[in-house]
Write an enzyme that holds these catalytic residues in place. Sequence first.
Site, PDB file in Angstrom:
ATOM      1  N   TYR A  51       0.849  -1.193   0.000  1.00  0.00           N
ATOM      2  CA  TYR A  51       0.000   0.000   0.000  1.00  0.00           C
ATOM      3  C   TYR A  51       0.880   1.237   0.000  1.00  0.00           C
ATOM      4  O   TYR A  51       1.826   1.315   0.785  1.00  0.00           O
ATOM      5  CB  TYR A  51      -0.914   0.037   1.231  1.00  0.00           C
ATOM      6  CG  TYR A  51      -2.354  -0.166   0.834  1.00  0.00           C
ATOM      7  CD1 TYR A  51      -3.008   0.795   0.077  1.00  0.00           C
ATOM      8  CD2 TYR A  51      -3.044  -1.329   1.168  1.00  0.00           C
ATOM      9  CE1 TYR A  51      -4.310   0.608  -0.336  1.00  0.00           C
ATOM     10  CE2 TYR A  51      -4.352  -1.521   0.764  1.00  0.00           C
ATOM     11  CZ  TYR A  51      -4.980  -0.551   0.005  1.00  0.00           C
ATOM     12  OH  TYR A  51      -6.270  -0.744  -0.414  1.00  0.00           O
ATOM     13  N   GLU A  53      -0.523   4.804  -0.578  1.00  0.00           N
ATOM     14  CA  GLU A  53      -1.333   5.996  -0.847  1.00  0.00           C
ATOM     15  C   GLU A  53      -0.478   7.244  -0.660  1.00  0.00           C
ATOM     16  O   GLU A  53       0.304   7.336   0.278  1.00  0.00           O
ATOM     17  CB  GLU A  53      -2.540   6.029   0.089  1.00  0.00           C
ATOM     18  CG  GLU A  53      -3.629   5.073  -0.375  1.00  0.00           C
ATOM     19  CD  GLU A  53      -4.824   5.024   0.566  1.00  0.00           C
ATOM     20  OE1 GLU A  53      -4.831   5.747   1.578  1.00  0.00           O
ATOM     21  OE2 GLU A  53      -5.749   4.249   0.275  1.00  0.00           O
ATOM     22  N   ASP A 197      -5.825  13.268 -25.487  1.00  0.00           N
ATOM     23  CA  ASP A 197      -5.853  11.888 -24.998  1.00  0.00           C
ATOM     24  C   ASP A 197      -5.144  11.051 -26.064  1.00  0.00           C
ATOM     25  O   ASP A 197      -5.712  10.754 -27.106  1.00  0.00           O
ATOM     26  CB  ASP A 197      -7.310  11.457 -24.814  1.00  0.00           C
ATOM     27  CG  ASP A 197      -7.442   9.989 -24.435  1.00  0.00           C
ATOM     28  OD1 ASP A 197      -6.426   9.261 -24.458  1.00  0.00           O
ATOM     29  OD2 ASP A 197      -8.573   9.564 -24.134  1.00  0.00           O
ATOM     30  N   THR A 223      -2.951   5.911 -22.112  1.00  0.00           N
ATOM     31  CA  THR A 223      -2.799   4.580 -21.532  1.00  0.00           C
ATOM     32  C   THR A 223      -1.334   4.209 -21.709  1.00  0.00           C
ATOM     33  O   THR A 223      -0.612   4.832 -22.495  1.00  0.00           O
ATOM     34  CB  THR A 223      -3.657   3.526 -22.255  1.00  0.00           C
ATOM     35  OG1 THR A 223      -3.215   3.447 -23.614  1.00  0.00           O
ATOM     36  CG2 THR A 223      -5.133   3.869 -22.217  1.00  0.00           C
ATOM     37  N   LYS A 226      -0.960   0.464 -24.947  1.00  0.00           N
ATOM     38  CA  LYS A 226      -1.252   0.369 -26.387  1.00  0.00           C
ATOM     39  C   LYS A 226       0.084   0.468 -27.134  1.00  0.00           C
ATOM     40  O   LYS A 226       0.937  -0.384 -26.918  1.00  0.00           O
ATOM     41  CB  LYS A 226      -2.309   1.394 -26.756  1.00  0.00           C
ATOM     42  CG  LYS A 226      -3.642   1.088 -26.025  1.00  0.00           C
ATOM     43  CD  LYS A 226      -4.762   2.052 -26.324  1.00  0.00           C
ATOM     44  CE  LYS A 226      -5.989   1.728 -25.459  1.00  0.00           C
ATOM     45  NZ  LYS A 226      -7.076   2.705 -25.637  1.00  0.00           N
ATOM     46  N   ARG A 232      -1.062  -2.699 -18.607  1.00  0.00           N
ATOM     47  CA  ARG A 232      -2.377  -2.066 -18.669  1.00  0.00           C
ATOM     48  C   ARG A 232      -2.449  -0.991 -17.599  1.00  0.00           C
ATOM     49  O   ARG A 232      -2.357  -1.291 -16.407  1.00  0.00           O
ATOM     50  CB  ARG A 232      -3.423  -3.158 -18.424  1.00  0.00           C
ATOM     51  CG  ARG A 232      -4.847  -2.815 -18.698  1.00  0.00           C
ATOM     52  CD  ARG A 232      -5.635  -4.090 -18.934  1.00  0.00           C
ATOM     53  NE  ARG A 232      -5.210  -4.678 -20.200  1.00  0.00           N
ATOM     54  CZ  ARG A 232      -5.624  -4.252 -21.388  1.00  0.00           C
ATOM     55  NH1 ARG A 232      -6.483  -3.266 -21.500  1.00  0.00           N
ATOM     56  NH2 ARG A 232      -5.160  -4.817 -22.487  1.00  0.00           N
TER      57      ARG A 232
HETATM   58  C1  LIG Z   1      -8.191   3.027 -24.879  1.00  0.00           C
HETATM   59  C2  LIG Z   1      -8.603   4.441 -24.712  1.00  0.00           C
HETATM   60  C3  LIG Z   1      -9.041   4.949 -23.481  1.00  0.00           C
HETATM   61  C4  LIG Z   1      -9.394   4.073 -22.307  1.00  0.00           C
HETATM   62  O1  LIG Z   1      -8.412   3.341 -21.754  1.00  0.00           O
HETATM   63  P1  LIG Z   1      -8.754   2.135 -20.750  1.00  0.00           P
HETATM   64  O2  LIG Z   1      -7.417   1.771 -20.253  1.00  0.00           O
HETATM   65  O3  LIG Z   1      -9.436   1.094 -21.549  1.00  0.00           O
HETATM   66  O4  LIG Z   1      -9.627   2.695 -19.681  1.00  0.00           O
HETATM   67  C5  LIG Z   1      -9.294   6.309 -23.375  1.00  0.00           C
HETATM   68  N1  LIG Z   1      -9.136   7.125 -24.429  1.00  0.00           N
HETATM   69  C6  LIG Z   1      -8.761   6.673 -25.634  1.00  0.00           C
HETATM   70  C7  LIG Z   1      -8.609   7.641 -26.769  1.00  0.00           C
HETATM   71  C8  LIG Z   1      -8.476   5.330 -25.825  1.00  0.00           C
HETATM   72  O5  LIG Z   1      -8.132   4.895 -27.036  1.00  0.00           O
END
Ligand SMILES: *Cc1c(COP(=O)(O)O)cnc(C)c1O
Length: 413
Positions: A51, A53, A197, A223, A226, A232
């Site tokens: 933990y 936090e 994003d 993220t 990817k 993840r």
């Molecule tokens: C994949 C994705 C997310 C979400 O990510 P998670 O890890 O699945 O919650 C948010 N924004 C965009 C543009 C994405 O491609």
Amino acid sequence: MKYLPEFDKQTGEALAKELHRQQTTLEMIPSENFVSMAVLEALGSVATNKYAEGYPGKRYYGGCEHIDTIEQLAIDRAKKLFGADHVNVQPLSGAPANIAVYFALLEPGDTILGMDLSHGGHLTHGHPVTHMAKIFNFVRYKANIETGKIDFDQLREMAIEHKPKLILAGYSAYPRDLDYKAFQKIADEVGAMTMADVAHLAGMIAAGELNNPVPIFDVVTTTTHKTLRGPRGGMIMCKKKHAKKIDKSIFPGLQGGPHENVIAAKAVAFKEALQPDFKEYAKQIKTNAKALAENLLKHDFKLITGGTDNHLLLIDVTNKNVSGHQAEQALDAAGITVNKNMIPDDPRSPLDPSGIRLGTPALTTRGMHESEMKTIGNWINEAIDNHDNSVVLEHIKSEIAELTKKFPLYNEL
Ligand SMILES: *Cc1c(COP(=O)(O)O)cnc(C)c1O
């Protein structure tokens, strides 16, 4: 695996089958990738027990000295990768990273201008089915339906009309690079903050293969699993002036204890992304996507925007007399994993849309190049042409199993 199959046969068997599936099929979902053994080791490490936090140096629990080292490594490497002023590596995934940013920068009821979902925007950018849509006022811009590219004139008109507090750029089904300066210019004109994003694009941005919004925008979320090819998870980068608000919004605003095993894996993945061969990797993702696009265009596939600048293709399969769902199922039966996807202003439903989305990051990690992309394009064409012929689909699947043997994956496991 040593201990798990013995203790828990059911979970062990399912995991063994999943490994086999990953090894013997073509993974073409553009948001997926294969992490290294080093990343897997960090994920399965004892850091999961702790933990922590708070943030490095300011924790609410004792015994955090080594966890602090790990989290600081992740932060410092991310800063270097993206040229960020401030980084928070604690978001559990992309969705909570986005939620934390909205609550950090806005008040309930404030307006956010984001891309329409059917034009490539993400669920977390205010889709009506999400909780966020009940809290904030999302308005949506679109891509130009002819070219498929972002229409900055329309975006500017909407920004002037709706006076958003935040303009949001970044998509999960948009095959082109983004002009972040053009977004920033409009935001400056109407007094809005900017958020990118880059969940899909982060690895290619880190490698310098796509434009980087981090030096330009107020906040950038991503993220880490990817194209960045880490565990993840999520991450937020921002300008110094937003740092306190962002950190408070993640903890204690939204989350509890950070997943430090995942953060250790992020640190490892960021070190990998700083190596020269990661640049080669990102470049090859693009080269492969272009090669695949070229082959599919020859087979008369209709690519949204006519091609790709990044790692993914969005294909309208209507002219092939199948729905997106039928195409996904046929390809699945042939050993090619893709996902069905809405096309801009899709007349069909999300569960059975007009398109499919596919990408090259995972195949490129396996070491595939342009010549494999050509073969795979031919298989995709054959599978969709023969979507109701199980003999043909089975045959393609066996050919794919042969091909994958030449590109070994997780032999150590
Ligand atoms: C994949 C994705 C997310 C979400 O990510 P998670 O890890 O699945 O919650 C948010 N924004 C965009 C543009 C994405 O491609």
